[in-house]
Design a protein around this motif. Structure first.
Motif, mmCIF file in Angstrom:
data_model
loop_
_atom_site.group_PDB
_atom_site.id
_atom_site.type_symbol
_atom_site.label_atom_id
_atom_site.label_comp_id
_atom_site.label_asym_id
_atom_site.label_seq_id
_atom_site.Cartn_x
_atom_site.Cartn_y
_atom_site.Cartn_z
ATOM 1 N N GLU A 19 2.550 50.250 -7.809
ATOM 2 C CA GLU A 19 2.762 49.433 -6.609
ATOM 3 C C GLU A 19 3.614 48.209 -6.921
ATOM 4 O O GLU A 19 4.502 47.837 -6.143
ATOM 5 C CB GLU A 19 1.421 49.004 -6.009
ATOM 6 C CG GLU A 19 0.605 50.143 -5.443
ATOM 7 C CD GLU A 19 -0.186 50.920 -6.516
ATOM 8 O OE1 GLU A 19 -0.333 50.425 -7.658
ATOM 9 O OE2 GLU A 19 -0.636 52.023 -6.203
ATOM 10 N N THR A 22 7.161 49.314 -7.402
ATOM 11 C CA THR A 22 7.755 49.622 -6.097
ATOM 12 C C THR A 22 8.161 48.342 -5.379
ATOM 13 O O THR A 22 9.263 48.263 -4.814
ATOM 14 C CB THR A 22 6.767 50.436 -5.240
ATOM 15 O OG1 THR A 22 6.496 51.673 -5.920
ATOM 16 C CG2 THR A 22 7.337 50.735 -3.866
ATOM 17 N N GLN A 26 11.956 47.121 -4.440
ATOM 18 C CA GLN A 26 12.333 46.754 -3.073
ATOM 19 C C GLN A 26 12.970 45.363 -3.054
ATOM 20 O O GLN A 26 13.961 45.133 -2.356
ATOM 21 C CB GLN A 26 11.129 46.797 -2.135
ATOM 22 C CG GLN A 26 11.506 46.529 -0.691
ATOM 23 C CD GLN A 26 12.527 47.515 -0.155
ATOM 24 O OE1 GLN A 26 12.309 48.723 -0.218
ATOM 25 N NE2 GLN A 26 13.648 47.019 0.353
#
Length: 70
Positions: A19, A22, A26
């Motif tokens: 997570e 990620t 981003q």
């Protein structure tokens, strides 16, 4: 090892969860979009200044322009 290779190795070895990785990816994509837009603006500004310096785009001020407004 180059500086870029060191950065790549450090990121790969960092103890991030999927997570967190990620979210980091981003954030990188968001920043890349901002930088791309800023580079496009700089390209447009550069092109404008270069065009103004081109001999065929040179202009002359009216002769009375240096005397000020009357």
């Amino acid at each position: 090892m180059t500086a870029l290779e060191h950065i790549t190795a450090s990121c790969a070895a960092a103890p991030f969860s999927p997570e967190e990785r990620t979210r980091a990816l981003q954030a990188i994509e968001d920043r890349r979009a901002v930088l791309t837009a800023e580079l496009a603006q700089l390209d447009a500004i550069t092109a404008g200044h270069r065009a103004a310096l081109a001999p065929e785009h040179q202009f002359r001020l009216p002769e009375n322009a240096s005397r000020g407004h009357e």
